[in-house]
Each structure stands twice: as C-alpha cells, then as structure tokens.
Enzyme design. Sequence first.
Site, PDB file in Angstrom:
ATOM      1  N   HIS A  10       0.814  -1.226   0.000  1.00 61.02           N
ATOM      2  CA  HIS A  10       0.000   0.000   0.000  1.00 61.02           C
ATOM      3  C   HIS A  10       0.844   1.271   0.000  1.00 61.02           C
ATOM      4  O   HIS A  10       0.369   2.322  -0.406  1.00 61.02           O
ATOM      5  CB  HIS A  10      -0.938   0.012   1.204  1.00 61.02           C
ATOM      6  CG  HIS A  10      -2.136  -0.879   1.021  1.00 61.02           C
ATOM      7  ND1 HIS A  10      -2.663  -1.188  -0.206  1.00 61.02           N
ATOM      8  CD2 HIS A  10      -2.914  -1.516   1.924  1.00 61.02           C
ATOM      9  CE1 HIS A  10      -3.709  -1.975  -0.049  1.00 61.02           C
ATOM     10  NE2 HIS A  10      -3.881  -2.195   1.230  1.00 61.02           N
ATOM     11  N   ARG A  18       0.505   9.003  -7.972  1.00 66.19           N
ATOM     12  CA  ARG A  18       1.047  10.186  -8.642  1.00 66.19           C
ATOM     13  C   ARG A  18       2.241   9.838  -9.542  1.00 66.19           C
ATOM     14  O   ARG A  18       2.913  10.724 -10.050  1.00 66.19           O
ATOM     15  CB  ARG A  18       1.501  11.217  -7.592  1.00 66.19           C
ATOM     16  CG  ARG A  18       0.355  11.831  -6.834  1.00 66.19           C
ATOM     17  CD  ARG A  18      -0.457  12.746  -7.747  1.00 66.19           C
ATOM     18  NE  ARG A  18      -1.722  13.092  -7.142  1.00 66.19           N
ATOM     19  CZ  ARG A  18      -1.953  14.202  -6.436  1.00 66.19           C
ATOM     20  NH1 ARG A  18      -0.989  15.060  -6.225  1.00 66.19           N
ATOM     21  NH2 ARG A  18      -3.137  14.430  -5.936  1.00 66.19           N
ATOM     22  N   HIS A  43       4.128  -7.767  -3.067  1.00 66.24           N
ATOM     23  CA  HIS A  43       3.512  -8.544  -4.145  1.00 66.24           C
ATOM     24  C   HIS A  43       3.831  -7.822  -5.452  1.00 66.24           C
ATOM     25  O   HIS A  43       3.312  -6.732  -5.701  1.00 66.24           O
ATOM     26  CB  HIS A  43       2.000  -8.618  -3.908  1.00 66.24           C
ATOM     27  CG  HIS A  43       1.257  -9.437  -4.915  1.00 66.24           C
ATOM     28  ND1 HIS A  43      -0.090  -9.677  -4.823  1.00 66.24           N
ATOM     29  CD2 HIS A  43       1.662 -10.076  -6.041  1.00 66.24           C
ATOM     30  CE1 HIS A  43      -0.487 -10.418  -5.838  1.00 66.24           C
ATOM     31  NE2 HIS A  43       0.566 -10.669  -6.611  1.00 66.24           N
ATOM     32  N   ARG A  45       3.032  -7.563  -8.872  1.00 64.42           N
ATOM     33  CA  ARG A  45       1.957  -8.033  -9.753  1.00 64.42           C
ATOM     34  C   ARG A  45       2.363  -7.869 -11.203  1.00 64.42           C
ATOM     35  O   ARG A  45       3.165  -7.001 -11.550  1.00 64.42           O
ATOM     36  CB  ARG A  45       0.667  -7.246  -9.489  1.00 64.42           C
ATOM     37  CG  ARG A  45       0.111  -7.442  -8.094  1.00 64.42           C
ATOM     38  CD  ARG A  45      -1.203  -6.713  -7.948  1.00 64.42           C
ATOM     39  NE  ARG A  45      -2.270  -7.442  -8.587  1.00 64.42           N
ATOM     40  CZ  ARG A  45      -3.203  -8.145  -7.952  1.00 64.42           C
ATOM     41  NH1 ARG A  45      -3.222  -8.201  -6.643  1.00 64.42           N
ATOM     42  NH2 ARG A  45      -4.138  -8.783  -8.618  1.00 64.42           N
ATOM     43  N   HIS A  50       1.355  -1.571  -8.072  1.00 64.96           N
ATOM     44  CA  HIS A  50       1.939  -0.902  -6.892  1.00 64.96           C
ATOM     45  C   HIS A  50       3.450  -1.148  -6.800  1.00 64.96           C
ATOM     46  O   HIS A  50       4.232  -0.271  -7.134  1.00 64.96           O
ATOM     47  CB  HIS A  50       1.183  -1.224  -5.590  1.00 64.96           C
ATOM     48  CG  HIS A  50       0.724  -2.647  -5.411  1.00 64.96           C
ATOM     49  ND1 HIS A  50       1.552  -3.732  -5.549  1.00 64.96           N
ATOM     50  CD2 HIS A  50      -0.495  -3.144  -5.077  1.00 64.96           C
ATOM     51  CE1 HIS A  50       0.869  -4.830  -5.303  1.00 64.96           C
ATOM     52  NE2 HIS A  50      -0.382  -4.515  -5.025  1.00 64.96           N
ATOM     53  N   GLU A  70       5.630 -12.129  -2.847  1.00 62.79           N
ATOM     54  CA  GLU A  70       4.371 -12.748  -3.293  1.00 62.79           C
ATOM     55  C   GLU A  70       4.307 -12.617  -4.791  1.00 62.79           C
ATOM     56  O   GLU A  70       4.587 -11.536  -5.337  1.00 62.79           O
ATOM     57  CB  GLU A  70       3.184 -11.970  -2.728  1.00 62.79           C
ATOM     58  CG  GLU A  70       2.629 -12.519  -1.468  1.00 62.79           C
ATOM     59  CD  GLU A  70       1.438 -11.697  -1.017  1.00 62.79           C
ATOM     60  OE1 GLU A  70       0.699 -11.165  -1.864  1.00 62.79           O
ATOM     61  OE2 GLU A  70       1.274 -11.582   0.188  1.00 62.79           O
ATOM     62  N   THR A 100      -7.775  -6.911  -4.787  1.00 61.99           N
ATOM     63  CA  THR A 100      -6.689  -7.558  -4.060  1.00 61.99           C
ATOM     64  C   THR A 100      -6.856  -9.056  -4.296  1.00 61.99           C
ATOM     65  O   THR A 100      -7.833  -9.471  -4.929  1.00 61.99           O
ATOM     66  CB  THR A 100      -6.748  -7.206  -2.554  1.00 61.99           C
ATOM     67  OG1 THR A 100      -5.684  -7.873  -1.878  1.00 61.99           O
ATOM     68  CG2 THR A 100      -8.073  -7.617  -1.926  1.00 61.99           C
ATOM     69  N   THR A 101      -5.922  -9.859  -3.815  1.00 62.94           N
ATOM     70  CA  THR A 101      -6.012 -11.300  -4.040  1.00 62.94           C
ATOM     71  C   THR A 101      -7.345 -11.805  -3.490  1.00 62.94           C
ATOM     72  O   THR A 101      -7.657 -11.596  -2.320  1.00 62.94           O
ATOM     73  CB  THR A 101      -4.844 -12.015  -3.326  1.00 62.94           C
ATOM     74  OG1 THR A 101      -3.657 -11.285  -3.598  1.00 62.94           O
ATOM     75  CG2 THR A 101      -4.697 -13.431  -3.806  1.00 62.94           C
ATOM     76  N   GLU A 151       0.158 -20.577   3.396  1.00 63.14           N
ATOM     77  CA  GLU A 151      -0.479 -19.439   4.065  1.00 63.14           C
ATOM     78  C   GLU A 151      -1.978 -19.627   3.888  1.00 63.14           C
ATOM     79  O   GLU A 151      -2.481 -19.634   2.763  1.00 63.14           O
ATOM     80  CB  GLU A 151      -0.035 -18.121   3.435  1.00 63.14           C
ATOM     81  CG  GLU A 151      -0.700 -16.919   4.125  1.00 63.14           C
ATOM     82  CD  GLU A 151      -0.251 -15.587   3.538  1.00 63.14           C
ATOM     83  OE1 GLU A 151       0.938 -15.453   3.168  1.00 63.14           O
ATOM     84  OE2 GLU A 151      -1.108 -14.688   3.444  1.00 63.14           O
ATOM     85  N   GLY A 192      -6.886  -9.779   5.307  1.00 58.24           N
ATOM     86  CA  GLY A 192      -8.009  -9.173   6.021  1.00 58.24           C
ATOM     87  C   GLY A 192      -7.866  -9.164   7.537  1.00 58.24           C
ATOM     88  O   GLY A 192      -8.822  -8.821   8.239  1.00 58.24           O
ATOM     89  N   GLY A 213      -1.174  -6.449   5.949  1.00 58.79           N
ATOM     90  CA  GLY A 213      -0.862  -5.207   5.249  1.00 58.79           C
ATOM     91  C   GLY A 213      -1.856  -4.104   5.547  1.00 58.79           C
ATOM     92  O   GLY A 213      -1.568  -3.137   6.238  1.00 58.79           O
ATOM     93  N   HIS A 214      -3.080  -4.278   5.032  1.00 55.95           N
ATOM     94  CA  HIS A 214      -4.038  -3.172   4.991  1.00 55.95           C
ATOM     95  C   HIS A 214      -4.309  -2.532   6.362  1.00 55.95           C
ATOM     96  O   HIS A 214      -4.260  -1.302   6.491  1.00 55.95           O
ATOM     97  CB  HIS A 214      -5.349  -3.673   4.371  1.00 55.95           C
ATOM     98  CG  HIS A 214      -6.329  -2.589   4.131  1.00 55.95           C
ATOM     99  ND1 HIS A 214      -6.368  -1.869   2.965  1.00 55.95           N
ATOM    100  CD2 HIS A 214      -7.287  -2.061   4.923  1.00 55.95           C
ATOM    101  CE1 HIS A 214      -7.315  -0.961   3.047  1.00 55.95           C
ATOM    102  NE2 HIS A 214      -7.898  -1.058   4.219  1.00 55.95           N
TER     103      HIS A 214
END
Length: 241
Positions: A10, A18, A43, A45, A50, A70, A100-101, A151, A192, A213-214
Amino acid sequence: MPLLSVNVDHVATLRQARLGQEPDPVLGAHEAELGGASGIIVHLREDRRHIQDRDVEILRRTVNTRLNLEMAATREMQQIALAVGPDTVCLVPEKRQELTTEGGLNCLGREGELSAFLAPLLEREIQASLFIDADLDQIDAASQTGAQFIELHTGHYADARTPAERQAELDKILAGIRHAQGLGLKVNLGHGLNYVNVLPFARVPGIHEYSIGHSIMARAIYTGLRQATRDMVDILRGFAD
Ligand code: PXP
C-alpha cells in the site's frame, strides 16, 4: 511467539497514485522493521500496479529481516525471483481486475506443475509458501509440491457478516491448521486480519507467521508505520504462552 511480516504494497499504491517517488516502500519497510516486524512482504503483480521491479531489487539489499516475494506462478516471476533471491516466495493466484487477491491458489491436480515451478527456487534455497483456502484437499495437494509453508487465506473469515458465519470460517481455518501441521507443513495466516479479528487465533498453537498489510497501513496514517507495526507486534506477543 508468532512472527509478523508486514506487507508494504500500500505504500507503493500511494506512490503510484502520482507516479512519483514518494512514499517509498523501501522506507516503509525500514519503519516496519523498526516497529518489530520479522519480515517484509511485497507482491510484484504482473500489471505493476503498486510494487515495481526496482522496489524488489532495493528491498533485497536493504531489508534486515526476511524478504517475502508474493507472486503469480508465471515464468516471468520465477525468473525475477531467481535473479533477486528473496528469502521466501509465496505463490498467489492473480487476476488483473481484482482489487486484491481474492481467493486461494488452486493446487488440486496441479501438484506436478507446482513442484516443477518451485524446484529451481528451492534449489536456490528460497523457501516456498502457497496461499490457499483452508480446504483439506487443497492442503493435501500443497503438501505434495515441495513447499515448506502454506499461508491459509483468512479473507473469508475477515469478511464474514454474521457471528455464525465468522465462527464457521474460523473453524475451517483451525481444522486446516491442524491438518497442515499433521502433514509437516508450517502454517502462516493472512488476508483481512486486523487488530481485533486476529484475537481468536491467540490460543491456537503453532502458527508460524501472520502476513498483514491493509490494517497496519490504515492505522499508520494516524500513528506512523513504526507505531502501527509495534501495536500489532504487541498483540501477537500476547499470544505467546
Ligand atoms: N497474504 C496474501 C497472500 C495477500 O495477497 C495479501 C494482500 O496483499 C495479504 C496476505 C495481506 O492482506 P491484508 O492487506 O488484507 O492484510
């Protein structure tokens, strides 16, 4: 005490909003480590929404704890992992349109394919984890791939709308943990999880690591990342017998 690995994707999401240089996930990783994280997760991607290749390369040189990459099980990502040499890779399913995943990797019937994919990574002494749903057949299949870790996907538990649904999801995860441990797999949990819904795992023995993370980033906006990490580490420290 279970370990905490902090996902810094994140931080890069904010930077990419930006297309500039700040905030830098490399500095975010450092702050998380100062707050007591035992590992840093990124991660990379396929769409590079990101984390960028440059982040992974610099993090490999600057992370003082453990770097967990990841990634999707693609040839491109395998080559990057072999070149960069993270401590661990975690294979996740990846869809371009998802926020997200969304679910666990399907390992059923893919044991041979996944073993072949992981073999060169394991040979390079990169540890491997598979992000899967808490489904006993998936866990059996994962145990046939050479991965040392799984995981378990806690997203359905985190998203449950009623106490009964949440309990049912928790029971599935607890059964999955026991089953995986019986097969000799080390078990991580992620997706989560926050400062509240992580608490029911306190009395569950043998969880190796939490991947979060979040919720940590959301708190970090107000407290700073170092403190937000420390707050989660303090909760997990309470899980120690
Ligand atoms: N584990 C995996 C495999 C993930 O894909 C993610 C999200 O990037 C996480 C853990 C962390 O989830 P959250 O950001 O909801 O804490």
